[in-house]
Design an enzyme around this catalytic site. Structure first.
Site, mmCIF file in Angstrom:
data_model
loop_
_atom_site.group_PDB
_atom_site.id
_atom_site.type_symbol
_atom_site.label_atom_id
_atom_site.label_comp_id
_atom_site.label_asym_id
_atom_site.label_seq_id
_atom_site.Cartn_x
_atom_site.Cartn_y
_atom_site.Cartn_z
ATOM 1 N N ARG A 182 0.865 -1.185 0.000
ATOM 2 C CA ARG A 182 0.000 0.000 0.000
ATOM 3 C C ARG A 182 0.896 1.227 0.000
ATOM 4 O O ARG A 182 1.928 1.254 0.665
ATOM 5 C CB ARG A 182 -0.912 0.006 1.228
ATOM 6 C CG ARG A 182 -1.788 1.247 1.319
ATOM 7 C CD ARG A 182 -2.699 1.221 2.535
ATOM 8 N NE ARG A 182 -3.861 0.366 2.330
ATOM 9 C CZ ARG A 182 -4.149 -0.712 3.054
ATOM 10 N NH1 ARG A 182 -3.326 -1.086 4.025
ATOM 11 N NH2 ARG A 182 -5.228 -1.415 2.822
ATOM 12 N N GLY A 183 0.523 2.244 -0.783
ATOM 13 C CA GLY A 183 1.314 3.468 -0.848
ATOM 14 C C GLY A 183 0.437 4.645 -1.184
ATOM 15 O O GLY A 183 -0.799 4.552 -1.197
ATOM 16 N N MET A 215 -0.138 6.015 -3.947
ATOM 17 C CA MET A 215 -0.899 5.889 -5.193
ATOM 18 C C MET A 215 -2.031 4.894 -5.103
ATOM 19 O O MET A 215 -2.881 4.847 -5.966
ATOM 20 C CB MET A 215 0.037 5.473 -6.331
ATOM 21 C CG MET A 215 0.948 6.579 -6.808
ATOM 22 S SD MET A 215 0.031 7.844 -7.695
ATOM 23 C CE MET A 215 -0.460 6.919 -9.143
ATOM 24 N N GLU A 222 -3.083 0.612 -3.897
ATOM 25 C CA GLU A 222 -2.787 -0.686 -3.309
ATOM 26 C C GLU A 222 -2.285 -1.647 -4.384
ATOM 27 O O GLU A 222 -2.641 -1.528 -5.557
ATOM 28 C CB GLU A 222 -4.052 -1.271 -2.659
ATOM 29 C CG GLU A 222 -4.627 -0.408 -1.553
ATOM 30 C CD GLU A 222 -5.968 -0.919 -1.071
ATOM 31 O OE1 GLU A 222 -6.355 -0.551 0.053
ATOM 32 O OE2 GLU A 222 -6.649 -1.673 -1.820
ATOM 33 N N LYS A 236 -2.171 -3.553 -9.455
ATOM 34 C CA LYS A 236 -2.033 -2.264 -8.771
ATOM 35 C C LYS A 236 -3.310 -1.483 -9.010
ATOM 36 O O LYS A 236 -3.662 -1.177 -10.155
ATOM 37 C CB LYS A 236 -0.815 -1.491 -9.278
ATOM 38 C CG LYS A 236 -0.716 -0.089 -8.689
ATOM 39 C CD LYS A 236 0.674 0.509 -8.844
ATOM 40 C CE LYS A 236 1.636 -0.125 -7.880
ATOM 41 N NZ LYS A 236 2.926 0.609 -7.785
ATOM 42 N N ASP A 282 10.876 8.471 -11.206
ATOM 43 C CA ASP A 282 10.789 8.219 -9.763
ATOM 44 C C ASP A 282 11.592 6.976 -9.394
ATOM 45 O O ASP A 282 11.117 6.098 -8.679
ATOM 46 C CB ASP A 282 9.324 8.039 -9.356
ATOM 47 C CG ASP A 282 9.142 8.068 -7.839
ATOM 48 O OD1 ASP A 282 9.994 8.660 -7.145
ATOM 49 O OD2 ASP A 282 8.168 7.475 -7.340
#
Length: 728
Positions: free
Chosen positions: A19-20, A22, A24, A40, A141
């Site tokens: 999880r982040g 942006m 899951e 994602k 990134d």
């Protein structure tokens, strides 16, 4: 999202694995193909967004996901599918069995990674970035959490396009009042911080930050305050790595510090140059051995067990010696070979050494040093067979690389034997429709085509394509690549209308899935243009080649090798349309560009010079044409060898010039030599060998030796008839 949720009626979410900011990441099951994947799911978009913004966002998502799906490299996470389901944007990716670099550092208690691990990760990531940057794709990134080392040792970059999507959706945190996107501040380039233009050199800076952390255990600017980190990237020189890590060899420190240059122009020019520097640092030449120093002590020749003809996975699926072998499996073995269960377990040090040598061989290949790479892979294959067995995936991986180096060196018959054995080994261990088995069979078909055995190649391509359709779907990039190869082979079989139809369909599918300007789409459009030319539709072929050249120039630059390759084909089309003066001007410019970019003796430079000579002849300037052909022939013989197909093409062009100058006796000797060489290389019934014998017969006619000419024409006709019968 519940565990039983079904995305798009196909992907069953099983458990949450990440999880982040942006969204899951879920482990899921593809119900259609029965395989596990990673899904994602980006955060729900909500109803409060402006509808026009949402339309733009969805289009951006589709475009970025298509780009990610089109990236096909062993160092890039494979994207299988993407779409929107009940307001949630999702991307379906391969499920990786491994740890990201942040987790590896945590596992190591934040201590630096061992130097061999640091070098191997740097080498693999630079190779992946070199590929993506050639496709005009920038990650934006790059950070340890987006780089994963899987169980077999392969390193993969994840989340291409996601960073830019995050910026558009507005999920990234921002510094209060500055408008500067925070992203991941420990790995941001100075130009990102300043809001300036971002290109591939920004990825190189971020990679420098990642490598600094792998080598020292901390990022180059380790502060609690985010603003201090950003100021450090912008204004402060990083502390030399060897102050923190004295055992790090100086060449690697220099590489990392160059990547961290504040000015993008002071960094390595591109990831390909970075890869060469890493390869040079890790593989110095040994004196007098003909192999790099790290190959010292490798058993080759009589001292090694002979590598049996068995083969391996695809070029993009190189196996490392870190995985376990199939328990209880016992493949067919030569008499006297102990059963697999009796084979002593090799030590971790042995496995690590072989893995390092295997990857060093790959580095030599990336430098174009194919003969040396082949020697290394042959030695590693023999060692791996000795300690692991002939059908172990890593033995087969090395054998596959042996075949690849043979193919790149023009030794297609030898490459064919290797690829056939790899395909057989993989079929025994992985099954007939495993992706790696199909990749080896597809390489077999490619080499058959290079040997002029196009009917056999057609049979293999057809079988592989049917399997890829069943297991991957019609629009999967691997399926489309196989269908592209089938179109290419159909044209070589003379089935031009079929070739045109298949190539046109692949170009349309690639444009739909990947985009009109994607490199793979443009490659297939080149094949469409080639077939149009073979059909005599040269005006259409010219327009298509010109469109491809213009698209490549816009995306890659006017001096990029792919742009120059399309320009070469524009020259071919101009010549065929009788516009040889224009073609001559084009080829003079192309020779200058190739010479500046690649050198005067590069095969592509010589190909451009060959085109220049051909058009001099078409303009009736035969003395100049003959002189050009002789020079190109001599250089090709020096660079490629006396019997390389391109050398033989130049030798034939010399004969053509001699004929037009009425020097028939000299032309006869030259044509006969070309025919004999082609028969040795390709076989007496290969189309090129038959064409050379026809040239020889024509010379005999011009010299008044009609009876000999008739006998030779009859021999050629019989061989062609025999070949046609075998082909059906």
């Amino acid at each position: 999202m519940g565990e039983s949720r079904l995305i798009h009626g196909r992907y069953r979410l099983i458990d949450l694995i990440g999880r982040g900011g942006m969204g899951e990441v879920w482990r899921a099951r593809d119900e259609s193909l029965g395989r596990q994947v990673a899904v994602k799911c980006l955060k729900p978009l909500g109803q409060q967004q402006d509808p026009s913004f949402m339309r733009v966002l969805r289009e951006r998502f589709r475009r970025e996901a298509r780009v990610a799906a089109g990236l096909q490299h062993r160092g890039i996470t494979v994207v299988h599918d993407f779409g929107e389901d009940d307001g949630i944007l999702y991307i379906v990716m391969e499920l990786l069995d491994g740890r990201n670099l942040s987790q590896l550092l945590d596992d190591n208690r934040k201590d630096p990674l061992p130097v061999p691990d640091f070098v191997e990760i740097a080498d693999q990531v630079s190779a992946a970035l070199a590929y993506t940057h050639e496709q005009a794709v920038v990650h934006r990134d790059l950070k340890p959490a987006n780089i994963v080392r899987i169980a077999d040792g392969t390193v993969k970059i994840c989340d291409f396009g996601i960073a830019r999507l995050g910026h558009d959706i507005g999920f990234t945190a921002r510094l209060t009042g500055t408008g500067i996107a925070m992203g991941t501040p420990h790995y941001m380039s100075p130009e990102q911080i300043a809001g300036g233009t971002i290109d591939h050199r920004s990825d190189l800076y971020s990679l420098g930050c990642v490598l600094y952390e792998l080598a020292t255990g901390v990022p180059p600017f380790e502060f609690d305050d985010a603003w201090a980190v950003l100021v450090g990237h912008r204004d402060t020189a990083p502390e030399p790595l060897r102050k923190r890590r004295p055992d790090l060899p100086e060449p690697y420190e220099r590489i990392v510090l160059d990547l961290l240059a504040k000015d993008p122009d002071d960094r390595p020019r591109d990831a390909a140059e970075l890869g060469k520097r890493i390869a040079t640092a890790r593989a110095p030449q040994s004196v007098g051995a003909g192999l790099p120093a790290w190959a010292t002590g490798m058993r080759i020749g009589a001292g090694a067990r002979p590598a049996r003809a068995s083969r391996t996975p695809s070029r993009g699926a190189v196996g490392e010696l870190t995985g376990s072998w199939t328990a209880g499996f016992e493949p067919d073995r030569p008499e006297g070979t102990p059963p697999a269960r009796e084979r002593p377990t090799p030590s971790p040090a042995t496995l690590a050494a072989l893995a390092g040598r295997h990857n060093a061989g790959l580095s030599l290949g990336r430098l174009g040093r194919w003969e040396e790479a082949g020697e290394v892979h042959r030695a590693v294959a023999a060692e791996r067979e000795h300690v692991l067995g002939p059908d172990h995936r890593d033995t087969l991986a090395s054998r596959f690389e042996v075949a690849f180096t043979l193919s790149r060196s023009g030794r297609f018959a030898d490459a064919l034997r290797e690829y056939e054995a790899v395909a057989a080994g993989r079929e025994r261990t992985l099954g007939p429709e495993h992706a790696d088995t199909l990749a080896a069979r597809q390489e077999t078909a490619y080499v058959l085509g290079r040997l002029g055995r196009h009917f056999e190649a057609h049979q293999v391509y057809t079988a592989v394509l049917a399997a890829r359709d069943r297991t991957m779907g019609a629009d999967h990039p691997d399926t489309l690549r196989c269908r592209h190869n089938l179109a290419f082979n159909l044209s070589r079989l003379g089935r031009l209308e079929d070739s045109y139809e298949v190539a046109w369909e692949v170009a349309a599918a690639r444009a739909r899935v990947l985009g009109e300007r994607h490199p793979d789409t443009l490659v297939t459009r080149c094949e469409v243009a080639y077939t149009l030319g073979r059909l005599g539709r040269w005006p259409e072929a010219l327009r298509t080649y010109q469109d491809v050249a213009a698209a490549r120039a816009q995306a890659l630059g006017s001096d990029h090798p792919d742009t120059l390759a399309a320009t070469y084909e524009v020259g071919i089309s101009l010549g065929r349309l009788g516009r040889s003066a224009e073609a001559l001007t084009l080829y003079r410019d192309l020779v200058a560009a190739r010479t500046e970019a690649q050198g005067a003796e590069d095969p592509e430079t010589l190909r451009a010079r060959h085109g220049l000579g051909v058009n001099l002849g078409r303009l009736g300037r035969w003395e100049e044409a003959l002189a050009e052909a002789r020079e190109v022939c001599a250089l090709r013989e020096k660079v490629l060898g006396a019997e390389h197909p391109d050398t033989l093409v130049s030798r034939r062009e010399v004969a053509v010039g001699l004929g037009w100058l009425r020097r028939w006796a000299e032309a006869l000797s030259m044509y006969r030599g070309v025919a004999e060489a082609r028969e040795r290389v390709f076989g007496p019934d290969h189309p090129d060998a038959l064409a050379s014998r026809t040239d020889e017969a024509h010379c005999l006619e011009q010299l008044g030796r009609a009876a000999e000419a008739v006998g030779l024409y009859r021999r050629v006709a019989a061989l062609r008839q025999q070949r046609g019968t075998q082909g059906h």
